[in-house]
Design a protein around this motif. Structure first.
Motif, mmCIF file in Angstrom:
data_model
loop_
_atom_site.group_PDB
_atom_site.id
_atom_site.type_symbol
_atom_site.label_atom_id
_atom_site.label_comp_id
_atom_site.label_asym_id
_atom_site.label_seq_id
_atom_site.Cartn_x
_atom_site.Cartn_y
_atom_site.Cartn_z
ATOM 1 N N ARG A 189 7.600 -7.198 7.956
ATOM 2 C CA ARG A 189 6.872 -8.098 7.066
ATOM 3 C C ARG A 189 7.390 -9.526 7.201
ATOM 4 N NH1 ARG A 189 2.670 -6.247 4.352
ATOM 5 N NH2 ARG A 189 2.640 -4.031 3.846
ATOM 6 N N GLN A 201 8.767 0.524 -0.546
ATOM 7 C CA GLN A 201 8.165 -0.032 0.663
ATOM 8 C C GLN A 201 6.956 -0.907 0.324
ATOM 9 O OE1 GLN A 201 4.632 0.050 2.406
ATOM 10 N NE2 GLN A 201 5.017 2.093 1.615
ATOM 11 N N PHE A 238 14.742 2.529 6.743
ATOM 12 C CA PHE A 238 13.286 2.442 6.595
ATOM 13 C C PHE A 238 12.897 1.130 5.903
ATOM 14 C CE2 PHE A 238 9.486 3.629 3.969
ATOM 15 C CZ PHE A 238 8.580 3.690 5.015
ATOM 16 N N PHE A 291 13.405 -1.800 8.130
ATOM 17 C CA PHE A 291 12.309 -1.891 9.104
ATOM 18 C C PHE A 291 11.090 -2.565 8.476
ATOM 19 C CE2 PHE A 291 8.379 0.459 10.428
ATOM 20 C CZ PHE A 291 8.198 -0.158 11.650
ATOM 21 N N ILE A 292 10.740 -2.124 7.257
ATOM 22 C CA ILE A 292 9.586 -2.700 6.574
ATOM 23 C C ILE A 292 9.809 -4.196 6.317
ATOM 24 C CG2 ILE A 292 8.200 -2.632 4.455
ATOM 25 C CD1 ILE A 292 7.682 -0.203 6.136
ATOM 26 N N PRO A 314 3.784 8.804 2.759
ATOM 27 C CA PRO A 314 4.410 9.117 4.038
ATOM 28 C C PRO A 314 5.503 8.109 4.402
ATOM 29 C CG PRO A 314 2.255 8.127 4.390
ATOM 30 C CD PRO A 314 2.386 8.355 2.917
ATOM 31 N N ALA A 315 6.588 8.619 4.963
ATOM 32 C CA ALA A 315 7.659 7.753 5.473
ATOM 33 C C ALA A 315 8.303 8.504 6.628
ATOM 34 C CB ALA A 315 8.687 7.463 4.386
ATOM 35 N N TYR A 324 0.834 -1.199 0.000
ATOM 36 C CA TYR A 324 0.000 0.000 0.000
ATOM 37 C C TYR A 324 0.871 1.253 0.000
ATOM 38 C CZ TYR A 324 -3.499 3.351 1.819
ATOM 39 O OH TYR A 324 -4.329 4.425 2.026
#
Lengths: 244, 311
Positions: free
Chosen positions: B102, B145, B94, B97-98, B84-85, B78
């Motif tokens: 996941r 992302q 970042f 982290f994603i 936004p990040a 999505y």
């Protein structure tokens, strides 16, 4: 559980990504020192203990903890990252707990860095280290309770300043509710059970009990219950407010 | 792969999304079209599990978003509106982290991140705070992302908004390239984008689904569909317009003046093909057109026609 760890690490790292962490720690240490030495008469008392140091912790937290907690949710809502964050495959519980733990551990780091006070009193005399350990533990628990309140209230708004002010106000009420001033005001008209209830919600009362060196399970349970209740409210509020 | 059933969202007295239902298959690229505030984003937020629907539900790859939102979130990539990040993070931190959140770890996480970085050409900005990146790079970080776990369903809210023409082209190529293996929903208010990438378009206004079809089929609803644009010498224009109006197939003849110059626009009845008839008439009268062109339908016509009458 694993997602709590991942969220926790990201949040904790985010404190150190900006000067916030360093400023917070420096100010915390300096203020703790000033209060203990100048206001608390650390040396003049002629006693080797950390009583004057811990006495001011509730008041120190009152000012500093809201600064730590205000960004937790308000910033996510302001920048829109909350939409990204809450569409990742994580539960609301993991999100709330991961964020809270990061803030709590950060406060713990700041608290642990006051160890020179402990070294000083041990150099100057032979204090009761059991009492000191209990006080540290009590202070950490109280910081957690302040943070849980702050985390919950920061979900109410997109504005970090508003989150700060509301948190400071609510924490102030929790702190002073057991003080003689408040109880004196109530005593003239309020029934005894109400008086007892109000005073039992006081952070000051529970914290002072712990710093006397008596770790009563009830005092620890009190702080842990406050943390639990406000984190629960936090999850509900995030869910309610995220659309706005 | 996506089944939306009677989805509705009310904010107090305001109905943001009103009983929207549709199905989507793998390989489809669906464009949500609509004016600002039409309910496109709200619909996406409900499908992705960010907002709970007031009624109705969405089933994504067999998981019901109201019953098991986490399963749905696992299936979806999505890109929220505005990409936004976390501004203080670097793209590499970042994306890492994603990847972890996941459920990827170790070498697999590194591989996923490296692949997303390569796919969106993020290598040169990996170690700069996202805050300092240009709009185009921020958007690409957001897309990286969303793609990281190679989801079966991609939901992109205004993926090209605010990008320059080259960046728009890149994002559209990326979407087209990924389309065969996935179900993709994009929202946009740029109509050319629908022609460029979508195999299906939906027009949404006031929370209602007003039209659903291939972009070509929607264009055919336009009054410009099969209209003939005719540039003539000024002295014969009036006579020609008169003669054309008398033709049975012609609904209207209107003079137009635009960037291409002056011309007559001949609109057919019911979208029928009139080019041959018009050409015959001109030849019979001995009028030589400077230019003659059959118009395609115009999506913006259809868009305006549908969204303006939907009050």
């Amino acid at each position: 559980m694993r997602s709590i760890g991942t969220i926790f690490r990201r949040e904790l790292a985010s404190y150190f990504a900006t000067p916030l962490a360093y400023i917070f720690i420096v100010i915390f240490l300096v203020m703790a020192g000033i209060l203990a030495f100048f206001v608390g008469n650390f040396f003049e008392r002629g006693q080797a203990d950390l009583q004057p140091f811990f006495t001011f912790h509730p008041w120190l937290y009152l000012v500093l903890i809201p600064a730590l907690s205000m960004r937790l949710w308000a910033e996510e809502r302001k920048s829109g990252t909350i939409e990204l964050f809450l569409t990742l495959p994580i539960s609301m519980g993991a999100a709330v707990i991961g964020k809270f733990l990061a803030a709590w551990v950060f406060a713990g780091i700041a608290l642990a860095l006051t160890f020179p006070f402990w070294l000083t009193v041990n150099y100057l005399g032979s204090p009761d280290n059991g009492v000191i350990l209990a006080s540290y533990l009590g202070s950490f628990l109280m910081a957690g309770a302040f943070l849980a309140i702050g985390a919950c209230l920061s979900a109410l708004t997109k504005n970090q300043v508003i989150a700060f002010v509301i948190t400071a106000a609510v924490c102030f009420l929790f702190t002073v509710s057991g003080s003689p001033v408040v109880l004196g005001l109530l005593q003239s008209w309020a029934p005894e059970p109400l008086l007892a209830t109000v005073s039992s919600f006081s952070f000051l009362t529970h914290f002072t009990a712990i710093t006397r060196g008596v770790i009563d399970a009830r005092d620890a349970v009190f702080f842990l219950s406050v943390i639990g209740a406000f984190l629960l409210a936090n999850a509900v509020l995030v869910d309610l407010k995220k659309a706005a | 792969m996506i089944e939306v059933r009677n989805l509705a969202k009310r904010f107090g007295p305001i109905v943001a999304v009103d009983d929207v239902s549709f199905h989507m298959q793998r390989g489809e690229v669906l464009g949500f079209l609509g004016p600002n505030g039409a309910g496109k984003s709200t619909t996406m937020k409900m499908i992705t599990g960010f907002l709970a629907p007031s009624s109705g539900t969405a089933i994504v790859c067999g998981a019901d978003v109201t019953a098991d939102p986490i399963a749905v979130k696992r299936k979806i990539g999505y890109l929220p509106e505005g990409a936004p990040a976390y501004p203080d993070m670097t793209p590499i931190a970042f994306l890492d982290f994603i990847a972890r959140i996941r459920g990827f770890a170790g070498a697999e996480a590194r591989k996923r991140v490296a692949k997303a970085v390569e796919r969106l050409a993020l290598a040169e900005v990996l170690y700069q705070p996202i805050d300092t990146l240009s709009k185009g790079f921020k958007r690409r970080v957001g897309l990286a992302q969303a793609l990281l776990h190679d989801p079966e369903v991609l939901i992109l809210d205004e993926p090209t908004d605010g990008l320059d023409p080259n960046q728009k082209h890149e994002v559209r190529s990326l979407i087209t390239e990924m389309a065969p293996g996935k179900a993709i929903i994009i929202s946009t208010h740029i109509l050319e984008e629908v022609d460029a990438v979508c195999s299906r378009a939906m027009i949404i206004a006031h929370g209602k689904l007003l039209a659903d079809g291939a972009p070509g089929a929607l264009e055919a609803r336009s009054r410009h569909f099969n209209a003939v644009r005719l540039a003539l010498a000024p002295e014969i224009e009036a006579a020609a317009a008169e003669a054309l109006r008398k033709m049975l197939e012609v609904e209207a003849v209107e003079p137009v003046e635009d960037g291409e110059g002056r011309a007559l626009m001949v609109f057919p009845h019911g979208g029928q093909s009139i080019a041959a008839a018009v050409a015959d008439l001109l030849r019979a009268r001995g009028w030589q057109p400077a230019a003659l062109r059959v118009e395609r339908g115009r999506l913006d016509d259809v868009f305006r026609q549908i969204t303006m009458t939907a009050h």
